[in-house]
Scaffold this motif. Sequence first.
Motif, PDB file in Angstrom:
ATOM      1  N   SER A   3      39.388  -5.528  24.418  1.00 36.82           N
ATOM      2  CA  SER A   3      39.144  -4.349  23.598  1.00 36.82           C
ATOM      3  C   SER A   3      39.454  -4.710  22.150  1.00 36.82           C
ATOM      4  CB  SER A   3      40.053  -3.207  24.056  1.00 36.82           C
ATOM      5  OG  SER A   3      39.850  -2.066  23.257  1.00 36.82           O
ATOM      6  N   TRP A   4      38.761  -4.063  21.235  1.00 35.84           N
ATOM      7  CA  TRP A   4      39.031  -4.290  19.817  1.00 35.84           C
ATOM      8  C   TRP A   4      40.393  -3.727  19.445  1.00 35.84           C
ATOM      9  CZ3 TRP A   4      36.231  -7.632  17.404  1.00 35.84           C
ATOM     10  CH2 TRP A   4      34.875  -7.786  17.698  1.00 35.84           C
ATOM     11  N   ILE A   5      41.183  -4.490  18.706  1.00 35.95           N
ATOM     12  CA  ILE A   5      42.354  -3.983  18.001  1.00 35.95           C
ATOM     13  C   ILE A   5      41.903  -3.574  16.605  1.00 35.95           C
ATOM     14  CG2 ILE A   5      44.586  -4.580  16.970  1.00 35.95           C
ATOM     15  CD1 ILE A   5      45.032  -6.495  19.314  1.00 35.95           C
ATOM     16  N   ALA A  14      43.065  -9.114  24.763  1.00 32.73           N
ATOM     17  CA  ALA A  14      42.368  -9.512  25.986  1.00 32.73           C
ATOM     18  C   ALA A  14      43.366  -9.830  27.099  1.00 32.73           C
ATOM     19  CB  ALA A  14      41.500 -10.740  25.724  1.00 32.73           C
ATOM     20  N   ARG A  15      42.886  -9.680  28.324  1.00 27.48           N
ATOM     21  CA  ARG A  15      43.659 -10.091  29.497  1.00 27.48           C
ATOM     22  C   ARG A  15      42.674 -10.731  30.475  1.00 27.48           C
ATOM     23  NH1 ARG A  15      47.845  -5.645  31.361  1.00 27.48           N
ATOM     24  NH2 ARG A  15      48.716  -7.485  32.349  1.00 27.48           N
ATOM     25  N   ALA A  16      43.148 -11.745  31.198  1.00 28.37           N
ATOM     26  CA  ALA A  16      42.288 -12.450  32.160  1.00 28.37           C
ATOM     27  C   ALA A  16      43.003 -12.542  33.501  1.00 28.37           C
ATOM     28  CB  ALA A  16      41.954 -13.843  31.655  1.00 28.37           C
ATOM     29  N   PHE A  17      42.365 -12.039  34.523  1.00 28.23           N
ATOM     30  CA  PHE A  17      42.907 -12.062  35.871  1.00 28.23           C
ATOM     31  C   PHE A  17      42.024 -12.959  36.737  1.00 28.23           C
ATOM     32  CE2 PHE A  17      43.794  -7.945  33.934  1.00 28.23           C
ATOM     33  CZ  PHE A  17      45.178  -7.912  34.026  1.00 28.23           C
ATOM     34  N   GLU A  27      47.607 -16.414  30.853  1.00 27.07           N
ATOM     35  CA  GLU A  27      48.217 -15.962  29.599  1.00 27.07           C
ATOM     36  C   GLU A  27      47.445 -16.389  28.358  1.00 27.07           C
ATOM     37  OE1 GLU A  27      51.003 -14.010  29.053  1.00 27.07           O
ATOM     38  OE2 GLU A  27      50.872 -13.598  31.179  1.00 27.07           O
ATOM     39  N   ALA A  28      46.601 -17.399  28.460  1.00 23.84           N
ATOM     40  CA  ALA A  28      45.840 -17.870  27.297  1.00 23.84           C
ATOM     41  C   ALA A  28      44.595 -18.581  27.798  1.00 23.84           C
ATOM     42  CB  ALA A  28      46.683 -18.799  26.431  1.00 23.84           C
ATOM     43  N   THR A  29      43.490 -17.862  27.854  1.00 22.13           N
ATOM     44  CA  THR A  29      42.272 -18.365  28.477  1.00 22.13           C
ATOM     45  C   THR A  29      41.289 -18.832  27.416  1.00 22.13           C
ATOM     46  OG1 THR A  29      42.652 -16.663  30.135  1.00 22.13           O
ATOM     47  CG2 THR A  29      40.587 -17.836  30.262  1.00 22.13           C
ATOM     48  N   GLY A  30      41.442 -20.078  26.976  1.00 16.01           N
ATOM     49  CA  GLY A  30      40.580 -20.627  25.933  1.00 16.01           C
ATOM     50  C   GLY A  30      39.117 -20.625  26.304  1.00 16.01           C
ATOM     51  N   SER A  31      38.800 -20.963  27.548  1.00 18.53           N
ATOM     52  CA  SER A  31      37.392 -21.013  27.952  1.00 18.53           C
ATOM     53  C   SER A  31      36.756 -19.621  27.898  1.00 18.53           C
ATOM     54  CB  SER A  31      37.254 -21.607  29.349  1.00 18.53           C
ATOM     55  OG  SER A  31      37.981 -20.836  30.294  1.00 18.53           O
TER      56      SER A  31
END
Length: 80
Positions: A3-5, A14-17, A27-31
């Motif tokens: 979502s935009w801040i 962002a969050r990645a599950f 915690e940090a999804t570069g791809s």
Amino acid sequence: MWSWIDEPAGTIRARAFAPAMNIPEDEATGSAVTQLTAQLTRDLLVVQGAGSHLHTTWHPPTHATVGGRVLPAEPRTITI
């Protein structure tokens, strides 16, 4: 998920599950953020996880790069 801040500034939360890969949350999804950068065709600052800051750069027409600062996080359980 993202979502935009601050859309004009290009800042996203962002969050990645990935439970199918036995990773409850990355915690940090570069791809993923490079793909998001390519889709939005702009440079971004992505705040992800417990405090990771990923800076992406859009390189038209098809490339993006990522760098930044990440923090380790304690394991946690998330119920969805």
